[in-house]
Design a protein around this motif. Structure first.
Motif, PDB file in Angstrom:
ATOM      1  N   ASP A   1       0.908  76.880 -21.439  1.00  0.00           N
ATOM      2  CA  ASP A   1       1.887  75.775 -21.254  1.00  0.00           C
ATOM      3  C   ASP A   1       3.288  76.417 -21.492  1.00  0.00           C
ATOM      4  O   ASP A   1       4.415  76.073 -20.917  1.00  0.00           O
ATOM      5  N   TYR A   2       3.326  76.919 -22.751  1.00  0.00           N
ATOM      6  CA  TYR A   2       4.473  77.563 -23.595  1.00  0.00           C
ATOM      7  C   TYR A   2       5.049  78.647 -22.539  1.00  0.00           C
ATOM      8  O   TYR A   2       6.246  78.519 -22.190  1.00  0.00           O
ATOM      9  N   LYS A   3       4.231  79.557 -21.961  1.00  0.00           N
ATOM     10  CA  LYS A   3       4.705  80.618 -21.081  1.00  0.00           C
ATOM     11  C   LYS A   3       5.180  80.036 -19.998  1.00  0.00           C
ATOM     12  O   LYS A   3       6.348  80.465 -19.257  1.00  0.00           O
ATOM     13  N   ARG A   4       4.796  79.008 -19.330  1.00  0.00           N
ATOM     14  CA  ARG A   4       5.419  78.108 -18.187  1.00  0.00           C
ATOM     15  C   ARG A   4       6.424  77.576 -18.454  1.00  0.00           C
ATOM     16  O   ARG A   4       7.374  77.893 -17.702  1.00  0.00           O
ATOM     17  N   THR A   5       6.574  76.871 -19.429  1.00  0.00           N
ATOM     18  CA  THR A   5       7.862  76.179 -19.808  1.00  0.00           C
ATOM     19  C   THR A   5       8.898  77.155 -19.899  1.00  0.00           C
ATOM     20  O   THR A   5      10.069  76.977 -19.475  1.00  0.00           O
ATOM     21  N   PHE A   6       8.684  78.399 -20.603  1.00  0.00           N
ATOM     22  CA  PHE A   6       9.506  79.447 -20.893  1.00  0.00           C
ATOM     23  C   PHE A   6      10.135  80.201 -19.545  1.00  0.00           C
ATOM     24  O   PHE A   6      11.343  80.207 -19.309  1.00  0.00           O
ATOM     25  N   ALA A   7       9.219  80.372 -18.792  1.00  0.00           N
ATOM     26  CA  ALA A   7       9.401  80.659 -17.416  1.00  0.00           C
ATOM     27  C   ALA A   7      10.474  79.988 -16.639  1.00  0.00           C
ATOM     28  O   ALA A   7      11.278  80.452 -15.937  1.00  0.00           O
ATOM     29  N   GLN A   8      10.004  78.776 -16.656  1.00  0.00           N
ATOM     30  CA  GLN A   8      10.952  77.662 -15.744  1.00  0.00           C
ATOM     31  C   GLN A   8      12.527  77.968 -16.267  1.00  0.00           C
ATOM     32  O   GLN A   8      13.112  77.591 -15.501  1.00  0.00           O
ATOM     33  N   LEU A   9      12.326  77.764 -17.576  1.00  0.00           N
ATOM     34  CA  LEU A   9      13.824  77.622 -18.045  1.00  0.00           C
ATOM     35  C   LEU A   9      14.459  79.092 -17.888  1.00  0.00           C
ATOM     36  O   LEU A   9      15.675  78.861 -17.688  1.00  0.00           O
ATOM     37  N   ASP A  10      13.783  80.045 -18.150  1.00  0.00           N
ATOM     38  CA  ASP A  10      14.257  81.186 -18.107  1.00  0.00           C
ATOM     39  C   ASP A  10      14.818  81.680 -16.569  1.00  0.00           C
ATOM     40  O   ASP A  10      15.904  82.345 -16.375  1.00  0.00           O
ATOM     41  N   ARG A  11      14.273  80.853 -15.443  1.00  0.00           N
ATOM     42  CA  ARG A  11      14.790  81.254 -14.090  1.00  0.00           C
ATOM     43  C   ARG A  11      15.925  80.653 -13.759  1.00  0.00           C
ATOM     44  O   ARG A  11      16.833  80.998 -12.665  1.00  0.00           O
ATOM     45  N   LEU A  12      16.453  79.518 -14.554  1.00  0.00           N
ATOM     46  CA  LEU A  12      17.655  78.861 -14.394  1.00  0.00           C
ATOM     47  C   LEU A  12      18.884  79.923 -14.680  1.00  0.00           C
ATOM     48  O   LEU A  12      18.827  80.754 -15.511  1.00  0.00           O
TER      49      LEU A  12
END
Length: 71
Positions: free
Chosen positions: A34-45
């Motif tokens: 979940d951490y990696k998914r959340t980080f990746a979603q924000l990092d794509r912005l």
């Protein structure tokens, strides 16, 4: 006088502890995922999109950690 006998076998205790350990490992992996998914979603912005929601790029890791581990 009363006597108490513990009849639980050591094998049952071992397997119960092993199941608990595997459950804890699975829970940790789920949180890490979940951490990696959340980080990746924000990092794509883009920086503009992050600015629109009031987030600095350097804060992404802290936001993801708080979202997953302190929720």
């Amino acid at each position: 006088m009363a006597h108490v006998y513990n009849t639980a076998s050591s094998q049952t205790n071992f397997f119960a502890r092993l199941r608990g350990l595997l459950r804890d490992i699975g829970a940790h992996w789920a949180l890490a995922r979940d951490y990696k998914r959340t980080f990746a979603q924000l990092d794509r912005l883009t920086n503009r999109e992050l600015a629109d929601i009031g987030v600095r790029r350097c804060d992404i890791a802290d936001i993801a950690r708080r979202h997953v581990y302190e929720a």
